[in-house]
Design a protein around this motif. Sequence first.
Motif, PDB file in Angstrom:
ATOM      1  N   GLU A 165       0.825  -1.203   0.000  1.00 51.23           N
ATOM      2  CA  GLU A 165       0.000   0.000   0.000  1.00 51.23           C
ATOM      3  C   GLU A 165       0.861   1.257   0.000  1.00 51.23           C
ATOM      4  O   GLU A 165       0.581   2.220  -0.720  1.00 51.23           O
ATOM      5  N   ILE A 166       1.908   1.243   0.792  1.00 53.13           N
ATOM      6  CA  ILE A 166       2.814   2.389   0.869  1.00 53.13           C
ATOM      7  C   ILE A 166       3.504   2.620  -0.481  1.00 53.13           C
ATOM      8  O   ILE A 166       3.569   3.752  -0.984  1.00 53.13           O
ATOM      9  N   VAL A 167       4.003   1.546  -1.054  1.00 51.65           N
ATOM     10  CA  VAL A 167       4.717   1.669  -2.333  1.00 51.65           C
ATOM     11  C   VAL A 167       3.782   2.123  -3.439  1.00 51.65           C
ATOM     12  O   VAL A 167       4.137   2.970  -4.278  1.00 51.65           O
ATOM     13  N   ASP A 168       2.564   1.592  -3.466  1.00 51.07           N
ATOM     14  CA  ASP A 168       1.596   1.996  -4.490  1.00 51.07           C
ATOM     15  C   ASP A 168       1.265   3.485  -4.374  1.00 51.07           C
ATOM     16  O   ASP A 168       1.146   4.182  -5.385  1.00 51.07           O
ATOM     17  N   ALA A 169       1.106   3.956  -3.144  1.00 54.25           N
ATOM     18  CA  ALA A 169       0.821   5.377  -2.937  1.00 54.25           C
ATOM     19  C   ALA A 169       2.005   6.230  -3.379  1.00 54.25           C
ATOM     20  O   ALA A 169       1.837   7.284  -4.005  1.00 54.25           O
ATOM     21  N   ALA A 170       3.206   5.776  -3.080  1.00 51.82           N
ATOM     22  CA  ALA A 170       4.405   6.518  -3.484  1.00 51.82           C
ATOM     23  C   ALA A 170       4.550   6.534  -4.999  1.00 51.82           C
ATOM     24  O   ALA A 170       4.925   7.557  -5.587  1.00 51.82           O
ATOM     25  N   ALA A 171       4.251   5.419  -5.644  1.00 55.66           N
ATOM     26  CA  ALA A 171       4.339   5.357  -7.101  1.00 55.66           C
ATOM     27  C   ALA A 171       3.337   6.304  -7.744  1.00 55.66           C
ATOM     28  O   ALA A 171       3.635   6.968  -8.750  1.00 55.66           O
ATOM     29  N   ALA A 172       2.134   6.395  -7.162  1.00 55.25           N
ATOM     30  CA  ALA A 172       1.113   7.299  -7.703  1.00 55.25           C
ATOM     31  C   ALA A 172       1.557   8.754  -7.582  1.00 55.25           C
ATOM     32  O   ALA A 172       1.378   9.555  -8.509  1.00 55.25           O
ATOM     33  N   VAL A 173       2.148   9.110  -6.460  1.00 56.24           N
ATOM     34  CA  VAL A 173       2.656  10.472  -6.277  1.00 56.24           C
ATOM     35  C   VAL A 173       3.798  10.737  -7.248  1.00 56.24           C
ATOM     36  O   VAL A 173       3.884  11.813  -7.856  1.00 56.24           O
ATOM     37  N   ALA A 174       4.682   9.764  -7.420  1.00 56.84           N
ATOM     38  CA  ALA A 174       5.819   9.931  -8.333  1.00 56.84           C
ATOM     39  C   ALA A 174       5.346  10.181  -9.751  1.00 56.84           C
ATOM     40  O   ALA A 174       5.869  11.062 -10.449  1.00 56.84           O
ATOM     41  N   LEU A 175       4.349   9.426 -10.199  1.00 59.85           N
ATOM     42  CA  LEU A 175       3.839   9.584 -11.562  1.00 59.85           C
ATOM     43  C   LEU A 175       3.148  10.922 -11.747  1.00 59.85           C
ATOM     44  O   LEU A 175       3.275  11.570 -12.793  1.00 59.85           O
ATOM     45  N   ALA A 176       2.412  11.356 -10.742  1.00 62.67           N
ATOM     46  CA  ALA A 176       1.625  12.582 -10.876  1.00 62.67           C
ATOM     47  C   ALA A 176       2.448  13.844 -10.650  1.00 62.67           C
ATOM     48  O   ALA A 176       2.223  14.868 -11.308  1.00 62.67           O
ATOM     49  N   GLU A 177       3.437  13.785  -9.738  1.00 67.64           N
ATOM     50  CA  GLU A 177       4.114  15.013  -9.318  1.00 67.64           C
ATOM     51  C   GLU A 177       5.636  14.956  -9.377  1.00 67.64           C
ATOM     52  O   GLU A 177       6.287  15.999  -9.276  1.00 67.64           O
ATOM     53  N   GLY A 178       6.194  13.766  -9.505  1.00 69.80           N
ATOM     54  CA  GLY A 178       7.646  13.655  -9.552  1.00 69.80           C
ATOM     55  C   GLY A 178       8.205  12.976  -8.318  1.00 69.80           C
ATOM     56  O   GLY A 178       7.607  13.003  -7.236  1.00 69.80           O
ATOM     57  N   LEU A 179       9.376  12.360  -8.473  1.00 66.89           N
ATOM     58  CA  LEU A 179      10.000  11.624  -7.378  1.00 66.89           C
ATOM     59  C   LEU A 179      10.420  12.531  -6.225  1.00 66.89           C
ATOM     60  O   LEU A 179      10.510  12.083  -5.079  1.00 66.89           O
ATOM     61  N   GLU A 180      10.665  13.805  -6.502  1.00 64.64           N
ATOM     62  CA  GLU A 180      11.042  14.732  -5.435  1.00 64.64           C
ATOM     63  C   GLU A 180       9.938  14.890  -4.407  1.00 64.64           C
ATOM     64  O   GLU A 180      10.194  15.256  -3.247  1.00 64.64           O
ATOM     65  N   CYS A 181       8.705  14.615  -4.815  1.00 63.83           N
ATOM     66  CA  CYS A 181       7.562  14.767  -3.905  1.00 63.83           C
ATOM     67  C   CYS A 181       7.310  13.532  -3.062  1.00 63.83           C
ATOM     68  O   CYS A 181       6.415  13.544  -2.200  1.00 63.83           O
ATOM     69  N   VAL A 182       8.068  12.481  -3.301  1.00 59.89           N
ATOM     70  CA  VAL A 182       7.919  11.266  -2.501  1.00 59.89           C
ATOM     71  C   VAL A 182       8.758  11.405  -1.234  1.00 59.89           C
ATOM     72  O   VAL A 182       9.973  11.225  -1.247  1.00 59.89           O
ATOM     73  N   THR A 183       8.112  11.767  -0.148  1.00 62.61           N
ATOM     74  CA  THR A 183       8.746  11.855   1.161  1.00 62.61           C
ATOM     75  C   THR A 183       7.959  10.995   2.139  1.00 62.61           C
ATOM     76  O   THR A 183       6.800  10.657   1.884  1.00 62.61           O
ATOM     77  N   LEU A 184       8.574  10.648   3.252  1.00 58.15           N
ATOM     78  CA  LEU A 184       7.882   9.829   4.241  1.00 58.15           C
ATOM     79  C   LEU A 184       6.639  10.544   4.759  1.00 58.15           C
ATOM     80  O   LEU A 184       5.570   9.933   4.917  1.00 58.15           O
ATOM     81  N   ARG A 185       6.754  11.837   5.001  1.00 50.56           N
ATOM     82  CA  ARG A 185       5.610  12.591   5.510  1.00 50.56           C
ATOM     83  C   ARG A 185       4.489  12.685   4.479  1.00 50.56           C
ATOM     84  O   ARG A 185       3.309  12.547   4.808  1.00 50.56           O
ATOM     85  N   ARG A 186       4.871  12.916   3.214  1.00 46.24           N
ATOM     86  CA  ARG A 186       3.843  13.050   2.176  1.00 46.24           C
ATOM     87  C   ARG A 186       3.057  11.753   1.992  1.00 46.24           C
ATOM     88  O   ARG A 186       1.831  11.767   1.858  1.00 46.24           O
ATOM     89  N   ILE A 187       3.744  10.635   1.996  1.00 52.29           N
ATOM     90  CA  ILE A 187       3.048   9.362   1.808  1.00 52.29           C
ATOM     91  C   ILE A 187       2.208   9.042   3.033  1.00 52.29           C
ATOM     92  O   ILE A 187       1.111   8.470   2.912  1.00 52.29           O
ATOM     93  N   ALA A 188       2.679   9.426   4.198  1.00 56.31           N
ATOM     94  CA  ALA A 188       1.863   9.242   5.410  1.00 56.31           C
ATOM     95  C   ALA A 188       0.566  10.037   5.305  1.00 56.31           C
ATOM     96  O   ALA A 188      -0.513   9.552   5.679  1.00 56.31           O
ATOM     97  N   GLU A 189       0.655  11.250   4.776  1.00 57.98           N
ATOM     98  CA  GLU A 189      -0.543  12.061   4.587  1.00 57.98           C
ATOM     99  C   GLU A 189      -1.483  11.421   3.563  1.00 57.98           C
ATOM    100  O   GLU A 189      -2.708  11.435   3.740  1.00 57.98           O
ATOM    101  N   GLU A 190      -0.925  10.878   2.509  1.00 54.19           N
ATOM    102  CA  GLU A 190      -1.743  10.226   1.487  1.00 54.19           C
ATOM    103  C   GLU A 190      -2.533   9.057   2.055  1.00 54.19           C
ATOM    104  O   GLU A 190      -3.675   8.817   1.662  1.00 54.19           O
ATOM    105  N   LEU A 191      -1.919   8.345   2.986  1.00 55.92           N
ATOM    106  CA  LEU A 191      -2.554   7.153   3.553  1.00 55.92           C
ATOM    107  C   LEU A 191      -3.237   7.420   4.887  1.00 55.92           C
ATOM    108  O   LEU A 191      -3.822   6.500   5.474  1.00 55.92           O
TER     109      LEU A 191
END
Length: 219
Positions: free
Chosen positions: A20-46
């Motif tokens: 679940e964490i990886v899928d959420a991170a991959a979705a953020v990476a595709l939509a906004e870029g890998l720079e936006c993949v942070t631990l806090r950002r993915i925690a907020e997503e989930l």
Amino acid sequence: MSSSVQRKRVRKSPEARRAEIVDAAAAVALAEGLECVTLRRIAEELDVRPGLISHYFPSAEELVAEAFAVAATSELDSLLPADRPDGTPTQYLARYFALSSGEAYDAISRLWINARHLSRYRPVLRDRVRAMELASDDRLEGVIRDGVARGEFRTEDPHATAIMILVVLDGLAAHANTDRSYRPEAVLRMAVTTTERELGLAPGTLTREADALPAELPG
């Protein structure tokens, strides 16, 4: 006395939570870029605590690399499935080019551009980018070898031919962030025409095959 029963909170298995964490991170990476993949950002997503993310990924670098690998693997499996039981090599190659062109492919093209740039400074990501490049080489080479074995393609070096095709595709994909409306059709079709030439196919073969693809061709 209340008759209501308090529901127990269902805990996800470690495997399910990590996916679940990886899928959420991959979705953020595709939509906004890998720079936006942070631990806090993915925690907020989930909607979980950052500590839960860091339990599975102690560093953001590991999560960024995994997010890229999952997105890139999903792309590869969609474009060129490893198992190809219901079509010819020519059909799967035609399908590959049909799916890897146009705006629908731009998001993953941007992610590859992003990953290759960042991998200059991030060793963990660099290893994943290299692994995915080799996986793409191998998958395309496999289709070409199948085509040669069946007499559909002609090439003395399937490995070199696969890399040549991917280099042309990468060159075209490098413009995913720019306006391509002014480019001649011959340029947009460069990967297809290069492939037809290198595999001994008559001009227009892959386009005709793409137009005639059966709807049930898996992938």
